[in-house]
Every structure is written in C-alpha cells, then in structure tokens.
Scaffold this motif. Structure first.
Motif, PDB file in Angstrom:
ATOM      1  N   ARG A   1      -8.128 -14.401  -0.031  1.00 57.71           N
ATOM      2  CA  ARG A   1      -8.225 -13.275  -0.985  1.00 57.71           C
ATOM      3  C   ARG A   1      -9.185 -13.606  -2.128  1.00 57.71           C
TER       4      ARG A   1
ATOM      5  N   TYR B   1      -2.237 -13.556 -11.102  1.00 55.39           N
ATOM      6  CA  TYR B   1      -2.424 -14.411  -9.927  1.00 55.39           C
ATOM      7  C   TYR B   1      -3.635 -15.335 -10.076  1.00 55.39           C
TER       8      TYR B   1
ATOM      9  N   ARG C   1      -3.144  -0.733   0.559  1.00 57.01           N
ATOM     10  CA  ARG C   1      -1.826  -0.676   1.192  1.00 57.01           C
ATOM     11  C   ARG C   1      -1.375   0.778   1.360  1.00 57.01           C
TER      12      ARG C   1
ATOM     13  N   ARG D   1      -4.555  -2.172  -4.783  1.00 57.53           N
ATOM     14  CA  ARG D   1      -4.075  -3.308  -5.584  1.00 57.53           C
ATOM     15  C   ARG D   1      -5.247  -4.237  -5.887  1.00 57.53           C
TER      16      ARG D   1
ATOM     17  N   ASP E   1       1.780  -5.626  -5.911  1.00 61.45           N
ATOM     18  CA  ASP E   1       2.688  -6.361  -5.030  1.00 61.45           C
ATOM     19  C   ASP E   1       4.077  -5.742  -5.065  1.00 61.45           C
TER      20      ASP E   1
ATOM     21  N   VAL F   1       2.417  -6.257   5.163  1.00 62.97           N
ATOM     22  CA  VAL F   1       2.829  -6.524   3.780  1.00 62.97           C
ATOM     23  C   VAL F   1       3.992  -7.521   3.745  1.00 62.97           C
TER      24      VAL F   1
ATOM     25  N   LEU G   1      -3.571 -18.133   1.880  1.00 61.08           N
ATOM     26  CA  LEU G   1      -3.634 -16.717   1.486  1.00 61.08           C
ATOM     27  C   LEU G   1      -4.651 -16.495   0.364  1.00 61.08           C
ATOM     28  N   PHE G   2      -4.531 -17.281  -0.687  1.00 61.88           N
ATOM     29  CA  PHE G   2      -5.455 -17.109  -1.813  1.00 61.88           C
ATOM     30  C   PHE G   2      -6.825 -17.691  -1.491  1.00 61.88           C
TER      31      PHE G   2
END
Ligand code: NAD
Ligand code: IPM
Ligand code: MN
Length: 358
Positions: A95, A138, A105, A131, A246, A281, A91-92
């Motif tokens: 991103r 993060y 979102r 976001r 988030d 999401v 995921l990261f």
C-alpha cells in the motif's frame, strides 16, 4: 488484450483458501473468455516468516512493482507472530511502498436476505468508500518513551499532506462523475482535530466547486456511522482518511452480509499500467482457518474489480451476477445462508463462469 501478470499471495489463516478460489476463477476467465492472464504464487506470510525470518523481501517487492499488473492478496495476520511484523511489512509494503493511494471499497448488498435492517432492501445499500491509503494515523510517525514504566508515553501522529488529501478527494469526485453517481460525502472530524481535518474540509470544498453537477456533503464521521445504519441509501460515494475508512468499511460490511462479502482495490486511479492490489476487506479469520468455512465471494468480487481494472467490466458484471445467483439459490457458505464449504462454493462459481463462456 495485452498480457496481464497477476501475483497471488494467500498469506495467513483463511487467506490461502480464498485466494485458491480466486486463482481458479482467473483460470476459468482465461480459458473460456480468452483473457491473457498468467498467475504466479508468492510464498509470503506467517509460515514463511516463522520458517526463515523473511517478511517482504526487496526482490519480491521490486518484481511485483515492475513485472506485475495486479496482486491478489488473501489476508495477513497470525497469532504466532505477536506484533504481526510480517503482516505490517507485506500489506504496508504494497500500500505504502507502491503508493497505492486509493483504497476503493464498494459497499453493495447483493440480496434482500442479507440486508439486516428491518425497513430496508438490498437495493438501498449501494455506495463506494474511497479510503486514503498512504497517510493519516497509519503513516508510522511516532514513538514511545519510558516503555514499560508507569510514566510510559506513546505517540502516534496523524500525517496529512495537501498532495495526499487532494488526490484522494479528486479521485472520489472523478469516480462519482464517471460512474453516474450524484453525491460525494466527506467523513472527517474537524471539530476535534481542526488542524488535520481542517485541511480535509478546505480541500474538499475547493474540489467540490469544480463539480457543480455533484452534491458535496460534509458529515462528522460519528454521525456518518449513525446514518450508515439508519439510512444507507443516502450515500453514494464517501471519501475519508485511512483509519476512518477502515472502520466505516467493517461497519458497512455488516450491511452486505458480513466480512465474507466485502471486496476492495488498492490502486492509483488513471494509471492502469501501475501494479494494483486487490484484497477482500476481511482478515485472516483465525476462527475459520483450515475449516473450509470461509466465504470466498468477497475474493470473487475482488477478481471482478481486477478484471474491470484491466478493461473488462463485463467480466466484473458476470462475476457479480454469479455471486447474486449463488446467494438466491443458496449455493454459498454458511455465513450467507448456504451449506457449501469454501471449495465447493468456489467450484460452483468456476462452473458457472465456464458455462457462461460456452
Ligand atoms: P477478520 O476480518 O479476520 O474477522 C472478523 C469476523 O469476520 C470473524 O467473525 C470472522 O470469522 C469473520 N470473517 C472474516 N472473513 C470471513 C469470510 N471470508 N467468511 C466468513 N466470515 C468471515 O478480523 P479480525 O478477527 O479482527 O482479524 C484477524 C487477523 O486478520 C488479525 O491479525 C488482523 O490484523 C488481520 N487482518 C488482516 C487484514 C488484511 O490482510 N487485509 C484485514 C483485516 C484484518
Ligand atoms: C484492512 C485491515 C488493515 C487496515 C490491518 C490489517 C492493518 O484492517 O485492510 O482493513 O487497518 O488497513
Ligand atoms: Mn480493516
């Protein structure tokens, strides 16, 4: 249209089930509306990690970055990997690794039946959260000392840069103007975090001054959560940091009918050729995995966001209309008041796409 290459990553839990629906919707758009789309599936997730220790190989990362226009991701997260290292890397890896700084979102309630607030209708809930997606808590800066001892120290630092804060705030204002929205709300906590969120407030005010046609409002994030539930209609565009975004979007998903209805895009605004990541999401929902119970509509709405990103807002409108029809006629999963399984709900969407194209 120029050909578009889409990577499919099912991931864990319900991820592969909802991505299978997304893939069949993309195939239907290709067949019936002449969209030049090609998909390639990538075997990434807990199974692969447990099998051969691979999380997010550099070769895959480079291919996604340079050969693909979009990624459709289901979800990552599996109890068999206690620290979810694979999920973090995948995921990261996208991103952060692709610097997809805007996590967009939309929060839209599509049917009155799904609106849980007694004095509100579906039309009262229609806003978009921007976001920040590459910084904040993060960023991975921190460490531990004396781990496992009573004196253990754990530090996670929030990282904000002028560049990072400014670009997401600019993206939110530009989106608001371009989409005919009237207001941008900053959600921060500068009362408790004057250094980090003082920067957010200063930049927000500077950028707001360039948009006299839009109302710029500041709210502390705790109060914003109150108002999201009391009066969702007061919001148009919300811009906020990584962690707050988030949390706000799971809270807001409750106004949309639950996690099965909330879609998102991770991208670099104004760079349509840059690879973008689309994902519901929700997470891997281990309680539903393998049971054909996950709602695929969030993923269908993600495909809509992808098609709009490719320059086909009419495809997004079609998919949104089909989802709305599915809700009103109860051709949907149990969580949103229907009786269909994941696959059947997806097949119904595909059938409607094919009918629309004829
Ligand atoms: P979750 O979103 O998976 O589940 C929260 C609740 O929403 C559960 O009750 C679940 O049944 C429900 N739900 C989720 N998706 C649904 C769907 N499609 N249809 C109907 N109901 C749905 O959140 P969680 O339980 O906190 O997390 C589970 C795992 O997923 C964790 O490992 C977490 O880290 C991971 N996660 C991954 C992502 C991602 O990949 N982007 C996002 C969130 C959580
Ligand atoms: C999301 C998820 C992720 C996040 C987790 C899985 C790290 O909750 O996409 O909303 O916190 O961003
Ligand atoms: Mn989340």
């Amino acid at each position: 249209m120029a050909p578009k290459k889409i990577a499919l990553i099912g991931g864990d839990g319900v991820g592969p089930e909802v991505v299978a629906v997304g893939a069949s919707v993309l195939a239907a758009l290709r067949d019936t509306r002449g969209r030049d789309l090609s998909c390639e599936a990538f075997d990434l997730g807990a199974e692969r990690f447990l099998r051969d220790g691979v999380t997010f190989p550099a070769e895959t990362r480079d291919r996604l970055r340079h050969e693909f226009h979009a990624v459709l991701l289901g979800a990552v997260g599996d109890r068999r990997v206690p620290d979810n290292r694979h999920a973090h890397d995948i995921l990261f890896g996208m991103r952060f690794g692709f610097d997809l700084y805007a996590n967009i979102r939309p929060v839209q309630c599509l049917d009155d039946r799904l609106m849980p607030l007694r004095h509100h209708r579906a039309s009262d809930c229609d806003f978009v959260v921007f976001r920040e997606n590459t910084e904040g808590l993060y960023a991975g800066v921190g460490g531990t000392l004396k781990q496992g001892s009573p004196q253990e120290v754990a530090i996670t630092e929030a990282v904000y840069t002028r560049h990072g804060v400014e670009r997401i705030i600019r993206a939110a204002f530009a989106f608001a103007r371009a989409s005919g929205r009237k207001k941008v709300t900053l959600a921060d906590k500068h009362n408790a975090m004057p250094h980090a969120h003082g920067l957010w407030l200063r930049v927000f005010r500077e950028v707001a001054a360039e948009y006299p046609d839009l109302t710029a409002e500041h709210l502390f994030v705790d109060a914003l959560c109150l108002f999201v539930v009391q009066d969702p209609g007061r919001f148009d565009v919300i811009v906020t940091c990584n962690l707050f975004g988030d949390i706000i979007t799971d809270l807001a998903a409750a106004l949309q009918g639950g996690m099965g209805m909330a879609a998102s895009a991770n991208l670099r605004p104004d760079e349509p050729e840059h690879v973008a990541l689309f994902e519901p999401v929700h997470g891997s929902a281990p309680d539903l995995a393998g049971k054909d119970r996950a709602n695929p509509f969030a993923t269908v709405l993600c495909v809509g966001m992808m098609m709009a990103h490719f320059g086909f807002p009419e495809d997004q409108a079609l998919l949104r209309d089909i989802v709305c029809e599915g809700l009103t006629t109860r051709r949907c999963t149990v969580d949103v008041g229907g009786e269909l399984g994941t696959r059947a709900a997806g097949e119904w969407v595909v059938e409607r796409v094919r009918q629309a194209g004829r």
